[in-house]
Structures are given as C-alpha cells and as structure tokens.
Design an enzyme around this catalytic site. Structure first.
Site, short mmCIF file in Angstrom:
data_model
loop_
_atom_site.label_atom_id
_atom_site.label_comp_id
_atom_site.label_asym_id
_atom_site.label_seq_id
_atom_site.Cartn_x
_atom_site.Cartn_y
_atom_site.Cartn_z
N ASP A 1 6.20 0.63 6.83
CA ASP A 1 4.61 0.58 6.30
C ASP A 1 4.35 1.77 5.72
O ASP A 1 4.00 2.86 5.98
CB ASP A 1 3.90 0.69 7.79
CG ASP A 1 2.72 0.18 7.76
OD1 ASP A 1 2.19 -0.01 6.61
OD2 ASP A 1 1.93 0.58 8.80
N GLU B 1 -4.83 2.10 2.61
CA GLU B 1 -5.07 1.08 3.27
C GLU B 1 -5.08 1.41 4.82
O GLU B 1 -6.02 0.81 5.75
CB GLU B 1 -3.83 -0.03 3.20
CG GLU B 1 -4.04 -0.97 3.94
CD GLU B 1 -3.42 -1.50 5.42
OE1 GLU B 1 -3.69 -2.13 6.34
OE2 GLU B 1 -2.72 -0.25 5.81
N GLU B 2 -4.55 2.58 5.27
CA GLU B 2 -4.45 2.76 6.54
C GLU B 2 -5.79 3.35 7.17
O GLU B 2 -6.05 3.07 8.44
CB GLU B 2 -3.22 3.91 6.68
CG GLU B 2 -1.92 3.48 6.48
CD GLU B 2 -1.52 2.17 7.89
OE1 GLU B 2 -2.19 2.10 8.55
OE2 GLU B 2 -0.20 1.96 7.51
N HIS C 1 0.80 -1.32 0.14
CA HIS C 1 -0.21 -0.13 0.10
C HIS C 1 0.98 1.24 -0.09
O HIS C 1 1.78 1.31 0.67
CB HIS C 1 -0.88 0.05 1.04
CG HIS C 1 -0.52 0.01 2.56
ND1 HIS C 1 -0.14 1.32 3.03
CD2 HIS C 1 -0.34 -0.84 3.51
CE1 HIS C 1 0.18 1.07 4.43
NE2 HIS C 1 0.21 -0.40 4.76
N HIS D 1 3.90 3.17 12.50
CA HIS D 1 2.93 4.31 12.63
C HIS D 1 3.50 5.27 13.76
O HIS D 1 2.86 6.10 14.36
CB HIS D 1 1.80 3.85 13.36
CG HIS D 1 0.90 2.81 12.43
ND1 HIS D 1 -0.57 2.58 12.64
CD2 HIS D 1 1.15 2.38 11.07
CE1 HIS D 1 -0.98 1.72 11.72
NE2 HIS D 1 -0.01 1.73 10.97
N ASP E 1 2.51 -6.46 3.48
CA ASP E 1 2.39 -5.22 4.49
C ASP E 1 2.83 -5.60 5.73
O ASP E 1 2.03 -5.57 6.70
CB ASP E 1 0.93 -4.71 4.41
CG ASP E 1 0.52 -3.62 5.02
OD1 ASP E 1 1.52 -2.90 5.40
OD2 ASP E 1 -0.40 -3.42 5.36
#
Ligand SMILES: [Zn+2]
Length: 479
Positions: A303, A337-338, A291, A437, A365
C-alpha cells in the site's frame, strides 16, 4: 486499416520493406490486435523492472507519509526513473496535511483482580490526525462499545473516558474474495468513531485494529478528527482489544495513555506525472496510477508501492517494445491518498476544463496480490468492446472483467464522478489486510511473479484504452 506512424520516413517505403519498417519504427498496423496485445503481455510477464523500482521505493526510501522526508525522496526517485525511461515528467504541486507521529504507549493501570504492582501493557498506534495527550499521559476509565449505534446510545457515559470501539474484521469474508467489504465497516468506524467520541467529551478514542491475522500488530489509518476537538486517537492490536474485553467482563478497567503526535501546518509536495505521448490523439489522456505516499509504520510495499511500480511498469513495457499509443498514456504517482486525497483533488481542479479529454483512468490500490483481471465503471453497452483485451489476458488467468457503476478508486474519484470511466486491477486481497497500514507492509510480502502479472494487466489495459476506436464515456447513451 488504422496506421500509427512514429517515424515519417516510413511513408517513403513500400510493401517490400514494410515489415522491417513496422518493427524498427514502432508502427502498429492494428494496435489492438491479438499479436500486439500478446506481445505486451508476454514482455511484461518476464520483466523484472517494476520489482526493481518497488525495491528502490521500499528499501531505499521506506515510509512515505505526506510531508515527510520519505515522501519528498520518493517524488525525486520516481521522477528520475521516469525521466530515464524517456517519459515527459511534470511535478504537479500539491499542498498536503503534515502530521507527525510521536511517542505512543499505554498500560492498564487498574482492573478487578489486579495483583499489587502489576500493570498490563497495551500495544497501540496513533491514528493519522490524532491529537496529543499531555506529555506525561492521561489516566481514565475505559468504556467499550461495539458499534457507533451503541456509542450513540451510551453518550451519557462517554465524558472523561477513553472510548474503545471494538468491531471485528471479517477475515472469512476476505478469505472468500471479499476483502473490500470486510474492511469497509472497520474503516468507517475508525474514521467517524473518534470524532463522535470527541463531540461527546471523551478523553481519548481507541479502535480495534482493522485487519485479519494480527500477530499483535497495530493497524493505523486516518481518522476524521477536526481542529478544536482533536482528542488522542489510536488503534489497539486485536490481542490487546480482546484482553481489555476479558478484563472488563471482570469489572471496570482504567488506562494510562501517552500519545504525542503533532498536527503541523500544511506543507508542499507533488504528484509525479510522466507522459508517454500519443500519436494522432495525443491530446486525449489515459491515466495509469497508484499512490506514492504511504503510512509511516512500514515501507508501504503493498500500500501502495505495487500500484506505483505497476503504473511505472506500463511505460517501461511499452517503451521497451517501442510501441507508441494513439492517446497519451499518463503515469501518475499520487501524493496524499492516505490522509487527505489532496493529490487527486488537486489534479482534478487543475484539469477541470480538460475532463472531456480524459478517455479513462486506471488506479491500482488494492495491494500486490495476484491479479485476476479488472474492475471497471464503463457503461454496460461498452463491456463487449473489451473482448479482445479479455481474450489476451486469459492465458495468464487475468481475463475477468467486472463492470460496476462506480469503481471507487480514491484519487480518480473526482474524474469518475465527472463521467470518466475508471479501471482497477481485480486482485487477490485475502491477505492484504494482514499487512496493510501495519509495521509488516514490507517488500518481502510481495511476490515478484504477481507483480509481473500486475504489470501485464496494467500495460495491456492501458494500451488497449489508448488505442480504442469507440468512445466509452459514461455520458454516451448507446444502450
Ligand atoms: Zn492505499
């Protein structure tokens, strides 16, 4: 013998020139033989192309949250790189949520034993979809709970308070190879907890950051708040959560909280789709994907920059070797995606009548840690068909094949539910949730050698799937 001809001129040649013809025109006598698979693996293991693309994405573009200028620049950058490789590139329109982070600060303004004039700073970051406090912030007592069950039991105490949900991340599980299960409970609390607190009348909701080694880093993520009840919601660092626990053991605590994010109308973005067209089965698709969007605190290296660069690297590897697959290999850099998975949902809606033409899907991912092999949701009877692939990946320590009923990759989930087998690289995730994140998910956390191995696994797997003779669809009953 199966023969795949890229160049019809080869038909005119006879045995004496067959060998050179095979080389020059990308003709593969037995596409899934050990020699070809070995060639793909070895080429990927010494190629730095994917790491260069990861550098471009993280260092030149940076954060790529849906709707941001970074997301738009990333679409352009990836599309251009794939066009340069000679792939057939399509930008598929996707309507995405548009959430923009604002000011975020907090301090404990009252607690038992507080010396006059002293406040304690709390480091936190708004969760995606969070509502805002007034510009000058709000002040309220803090209620700490340790599970959603406890929150439910103490519902009568919630009104007007700032609720802190303190659920620790199990780093020991992650260290033993179970990073996903270690992450699951915290991520669920982060998604569901703030909405529960909002429904109970909370002034704001906080969660303990979901991650291992913290170094006072905040871990953001999406929360499931809905319009009409968007209270302010944030993730507090592990250290500041522990401080609040200790102070609350001495007596009541009160926080002044300022969060000013904005929830803007949905906006336009794209999935980047790049096809390496197949030969005799070109209408059948093998997806290889990651993603493209990322959280806004860092540059999304793990990520999911590594997933995107790895998927791009599949096309680069096969192009460099002049190998044409029988089925079309489709690289997709998913958008959103997030905080919405709109890219995966849109692709499925647009291709609903072609689900049966999707032979398999790969999504990476889980970060750029060392790959050990792959996870797959092929039916049990199909596992043995992958023995040649497993054998080809064993020399680089990536021959593990883990079958599950559901692989669970986010963007491919609608296709998987419709019966398309899904694959994910099986990677070392023990340190992934230290960075995931957070403001620390940057290029320096990715080992270029791990990314090469990643591309080797993804390329070998994509090629193998694109040339298989046997069906592996989950609707087939061959057991
Ligand atoms: Zn991700």
């Amino acid at each position: 013998m199966k023969a795949v001809f890229k160049n019809s001129l080869c038909h005119k040649h006879v045995l004496t020139v067959l060998a050179s013809c095979l080389l020059s025109a990308g003709v593969i006598a037995a596409p899934n033989d050990a020699a070809t698979l070995g060639q793909i693996r070895d080429s990927a293991m010494k190629d730095g192309w994917a790491f260069e693309r990861l550098s471009d994405l993280t260092d030149l573009v940076g954060p790529r949250l849906s709707g941001s200028p970074g997301a738009a620049a990333a679409v352009t950058q990836v599309a251009e790189a794939m066009r340069k490789l000679g792939a057939t590139v399509t930008l598929q329109p996707v309507k995405v949520p548009h959430w923009v982070r604002g000011e975020e600060k907090a301090e404990l303004v009252d607690y038992a034993g507080r010396p006059a004039g002293i406040t304690q700073r709390v480091v936190l970051t708004a969760l995606g979809g969070s509502g805002a406090t007034p510009a000058a912030g709000l002040t309220a007592p803090v209620l700490i709970v340790h599970s959603l069950e406890e929150l439910q039991k103490r519902a009568a105490e919630v009104k007007g308070r700032i609720v802190l949900i303190d659920v620790p991340f199990d780093q020991e599980m992650a260290d033993r190879g179970l990073a996903g299960p270690a992450y699951g409970p915290g991520a669920t609390n982060r998604y569901i907890g703030p909405k529960m607190a909002a429904d109970m009348g909370a002034a704001a909701a906080l969660v303990r950051s979901v991650g291992g080694a913290s170094y006072r880093l905040q871990h953001t993520g999406v929360t499931g708040l809905v319009d009409g009840a968007r209270i302010p919601a944030a993730a507090v660092t592990i250290e500041d959560t522990l401080l609040m626990e200790r102070l609350s053991a001495r007596g009541p605590i009160k926080m002044h909280l300022t969060l000013t994010p904005q929830n803007l109308p949905d906006t336009d973005s794209f999935n980047v789709i790049a096809d390496l067209p197949g030969s005799d089965k070109a209408d059948e698709i093998v997806i290889v994907s990651g993603h493209l969007d990322s959280w806004d605190l860092a540059t999304g290296a793990n990520d999911d920059g590594t997933g995107v660069a790895g998927a791009m690297g599949v096309i680069a590897t096969l192009k460099k070797l002049n190998l044409q697959p029988r089925r079309t290999i489709r690289m997709i850099a998913w958008m959103n995606e997030e905080n919405g998975t709109r890219g995966g949902k849109t692709y499925f809606t647009v291709n609903q009548d072609k689900v049966g033409k999707h032979f398999a899907g790969i999504e990476s991912d889980s970060g750029g840690g060392r790959p050990f092999g792959m996870i797959s949701s092929v039916p049990p009877h199909a596992e043995k068909l992958f023995e040649p692939l497993v054998a080809a990946l064993q020399p680089i320590g990536a021959g593990v094949f883990q079958r599950r009923d559901v692989a669970g990759a986010a963007d491919l989930s609608p296709l998987e539910q419709a019966g398309v087998p899904v694959f994910e690289p099986l990677v070392d995730g023990h340190s992934y949730f230290n960075y995931h994140h957070t403001p620390a998910d940057t290029l320096d956390k990715v080992d270029p050698a791990d990314l090469q191995r990643h591309v080797a696994v993804m390329s070998s797997l994509s090629w193998f799937l694109a040339n298989m003779d046997q069906p592996i669809g989950r609707s087939l009953k061959q057991e």
